[in-house]
Design an enzyme around this catalytic site. Sequence first.
Site, PDB file in Angstrom:
ATOM      1  N   LYS A  70      -8.296   3.270   1.775  1.00 13.98           N
ATOM      2  CA  LYS A  70      -7.505   4.508   1.680  1.00 13.98           C
ATOM      3  C   LYS A  70      -7.647   5.288   0.387  1.00 13.98           C
ATOM      4  CE  LYS A  70      -4.358   2.745   4.965  1.00 13.98           C
ATOM      5  NZ  LYS A  70      -5.224   1.538   5.015  1.00 13.98           N
TER       6      LYS A  70
ATOM      7  N   TYR B 295      -9.318  -6.977  12.372  1.00 10.03           N
ATOM      8  CA  TYR B 295      -8.700  -6.455  11.161  1.00 10.03           C
ATOM      9  C   TYR B 295      -8.666  -7.513  10.062  1.00 10.03           C
ATOM     10  CZ  TYR B 295      -5.388  -4.559   7.826  1.00 10.03           C
ATOM     11  OH  TYR B 295      -4.803  -4.109   6.663  1.00 10.03           O
TER      12      TYR B 295
ATOM     13  N   GLN C 279      -7.343  -2.410   3.842  1.00  7.69           N
ATOM     14  CA  GLN C 279      -6.353  -1.562   3.176  1.00  7.69           C
ATOM     15  C   GLN C 279      -7.010  -0.794   2.014  1.00  7.69           C
ATOM     16  OE1 GLN C 279      -2.180  -2.934   2.826  1.00  7.69           O
ATOM     17  NE2 GLN C 279      -2.578  -2.957   0.646  1.00  7.69           N
TER      18      GLN C 279
ATOM     19  N   SER D 289       0.832  -1.213   0.000  1.00  5.87           N
ATOM     20  CA  SER D 289       0.000   0.000   0.000  1.00  5.87           C
ATOM     21  C   SER D 289       0.866   1.263   0.000  1.00  5.87           C
ATOM     22  CB  SER D 289      -0.928   0.009   1.217  1.00  5.87           C
ATOM     23  OG  SER D 289      -0.192  -0.166   2.406  1.00  5.87           O
TER      24      SER D 289
ATOM     25  N   THR E 244     -40.327  24.945 -12.041  1.00  5.11           N
ATOM     26  CA  THR E 244     -40.578  23.581 -11.585  1.00  5.11           C
ATOM     27  C   THR E 244     -40.667  22.776 -12.879  1.00  5.11           C
ATOM     28  OG1 THR E 244     -42.986  23.747 -11.629  1.00  5.11           O
ATOM     29  CG2 THR E 244     -41.920  24.375  -9.574  1.00  5.11           C
ATOM     30  N   HIS E 245     -40.176  21.543 -12.860  1.00  3.58           N
ATOM     31  CA  HIS E 245     -40.116  20.717 -14.078  1.00  3.58           C
ATOM     32  C   HIS E 245     -39.304  21.400 -15.188  1.00  3.58           C
ATOM     33  CE1 HIS E 245     -43.603  18.510 -12.328  1.00  3.58           C
ATOM     34  NE2 HIS E 245     -43.972  19.729 -11.966  1.00  3.58           N
TER      35      HIS E 245
ATOM     36  N   ASN F 215      -2.262  -2.654  13.217  1.00  4.56           N
ATOM     37  CA  ASN F 215      -3.715  -2.492  13.129  1.00  4.56           C
ATOM     38  C   ASN F 215      -4.212  -1.263  13.886  1.00  4.56           C
ATOM     39  OD1 ASN F 215      -3.509  -4.805  11.692  1.00  4.56           O
ATOM     40  ND2 ASN F 215      -4.370  -6.153  13.256  1.00  4.56           N
TER      41      ASN F 215
ATOM     42  N   SER G 210     -12.594  26.457 -27.095  1.00  2.00           N
ATOM     43  CA  SER G 210     -12.575  25.246 -27.907  1.00  2.00           C
ATOM     44  C   SER G 210     -11.378  25.311 -28.835  1.00  2.00           C
ATOM     45  CB  SER G 210     -13.867  25.172 -28.709  1.00  2.00           C
ATOM     46  OG  SER G 210     -13.678  24.382 -29.866  1.00  2.00           O
TER      47      SER G 210
ATOM     48  N   LYS H  24     -16.396  29.772 -28.805  1.00  9.32           N
ATOM     49  CA  LYS H  24     -16.897  29.080 -27.619  1.00  9.32           C
ATOM     50  C   LYS H  24     -16.252  29.478 -26.307  1.00  9.32           C
ATOM     51  CE  LYS H  24     -18.835  25.391 -27.420  1.00  9.32           C
ATOM     52  NZ  LYS H  24     -19.203  23.985 -27.369  1.00  9.32           N
TER      53      LYS H  24
ATOM     54  N   GLU I  60     -18.857  21.566 -15.318  1.00  8.03           N
ATOM     55  CA  GLU I  60     -19.112  20.229 -15.877  1.00  8.03           C
ATOM     56  C   GLU I  60     -18.270  19.181 -15.164  1.00  8.03           C
ATOM     57  OE1 GLU I  60     -19.026  20.223 -20.343  1.00  8.03           O
ATOM     58  OE2 GLU I  60     -18.782  22.356 -19.997  1.00  8.03           O
TER      59      GLU I  60
ATOM     60  N   ASN J  60     -16.634  27.609 -22.672  1.00  7.34           N
ATOM     61  CA  ASN J  60     -17.289  26.459 -22.047  1.00  7.34           C
ATOM     62  C   ASN J  60     -17.190  26.480 -20.523  1.00  7.34           C
ATOM     63  OD1 ASN J  60     -17.817  25.401 -24.624  1.00  7.34           O
ATOM     64  ND2 ASN J  60     -15.820  24.384 -24.672  1.00  7.34           N
TER      65      ASN J  60
HETATM   66  N1  ARG Z   1      -1.218  -1.458   5.129  1.00  4.05           N
HETATM   67  C1  ARG Z   1      -2.142  -1.966   6.064  1.00  4.05           C
HETATM   68  C2  ARG Z   1      -3.500  -1.314   5.865  1.00  4.05           C
HETATM   69  O1  ARG Z   1      -3.532  -0.262   5.338  1.00  4.05           O
HETATM   70  C3  ARG Z   1      -1.679  -1.702   7.453  1.00  4.05           C
HETATM   71  C4  ARG Z   1      -2.199  -2.659   8.468  1.00  4.05           C
HETATM   72  C5  ARG Z   1      -1.669  -3.983   8.179  1.00  4.05           C
HETATM   73  N2  ARG Z   1      -1.926  -4.900   9.219  1.00  4.05           N
HETATM   74  C6  ARG Z   1      -1.732  -6.223   9.070  1.00  4.05           C
HETATM   75  N3  ARG Z   1      -1.956  -6.977  10.069  1.00  4.05           N
HETATM   76  N4  ARG Z   1      -1.360  -6.728   7.906  1.00  4.05           N
HETATM   77  O2  ARG Z   1      -4.515  -1.842   6.226  1.00  4.05           O
END
Ligand code: ARG
Length: 464
Positions: free
Chosen positions: A326, A318, A323, A24, A156-157, A111, A278, A284, A291, A286
Amino acid sequence: MTEKLWGGRFQKTAEEWVDEFGASIGFDRELVLEDLEGSTAHVKMLGKCGILTQEETEVILGGLEKLKEKAKADELEYSVELEDIHLNLEKKLTDDIGPVGGKLHTGRSRNDQVATDMHLYLKERTKEIIALTEDFQKAILEQAEAHVETLAPGYTHLQRAQPVSFAHHLMAYFWMLERDKGRFTDSLKRIDLSPLGAGALAGTTFPIDRHYSAELLGFAGVYENSMDAVSDRDFIVEFLSASSLLMAHLSRLAEEIILWSSQEFGFIELDDAFSTGSSIMPQKKNPDMAELIRGKTGRVYGNLIGLLTTLKGLPLAYNKDMQEDKEGMFDTVQTVTGSLRIFAGMIRTMTVNADVMEQEVSKDFSNATELADYLAAKGMPFREAHEVTGKLVFTCIQKGCVLKDLSLSDMQEESTLIEEDIYDVLAPVAAVRRRNSYGGTGFDQVRVQIGKAKEVLGQTVTKN
Ligand code: ARG
């Protein structure tokens, strides 16, 4: 292949591509400062509780401090073999200060560590988003104050309904944003809790002080249950949910901005700074930013549904699935923050074509309700008044004119209750002014509303 921090139990190391899949670090590097902050509090706590000696504590704190400086200067390089930000930083610490660095992880697990990082991160970003929302509300207020008596067609509408004050239309968004702020503010209560010290899931045998580390981190309290502490991602779901609704509001306004700035409407002109041209059509201009915000709403909804789906069916505590919490969160922070900034600028700098809107409302039938109300006020049952007015609208359509163009005798053919004063009643400005019910579009009410809005923002109320 690098030696793993859990090397003891293993006979061989994973293939590089397997490491890559599980890593990660490509995205959780965003949490570097939060991770160092969490570690700092943890070590201070270990020192205070006598779990580490004073000397060990100081050496580790010194090492963390150096890493913080490097992180701020963007000088840290990470490796995929070390999987995530936590293991990368721990390795760097140990490389810098020697084996004592390995004591940092006493009484802690990744964790509770990662959960702590996420809480720290989201608490600050939520506050930033609340502040940006407020700035956007101020931009709306500024335009509203300048356009209390600017008439605009109300729909409305997407059909012309009744004329309104343009400020009234804008202020509707002020209140939506006020509710958005309320949702973010409320979620802060649950973000503001420390999971640190929950360990892997069951707590720890070391005599730690969770309240102390929580206090050092500025958290208002701690999780009561270690298993809940490490497996709770509700606070992220809440953030994504509040963000989704905020984006829905931005997207609705974006749609109006896009319509209003079209040649068909011509109600506003966006500043050049928030428009694009454009590559082929020289004429144009825009509304790209509006958007794009409308478009980006989809990814925020996707992030919400993504996390809800990830969490569904996860056993305690956990699981590596988590993971996946994120990227959607980072993406949402970036999307919401950017959208709010753009929108505040776009609204502040737009030109409102008050004359175009005023002309429009005098060319349509959005004053038909005035005529019906006029007859009802003279004692005709409203249903009948509705019918009479409808017939007169039909007459107009046949003649190719609007109600104010009919002669008094034309009107009296449908009802003798109609008198000369009807022409004043039909004026759009009168139609707006007379809607003086609380929260209505009457100018006086809009001024009351703007006063309330300023109170809500804690600004001084200027008497209008
Ligand atoms: N990279 C992990 C996550 O974002 C960190 C926690 C990992 N914990 C484990 N027991 N493998 O969740």
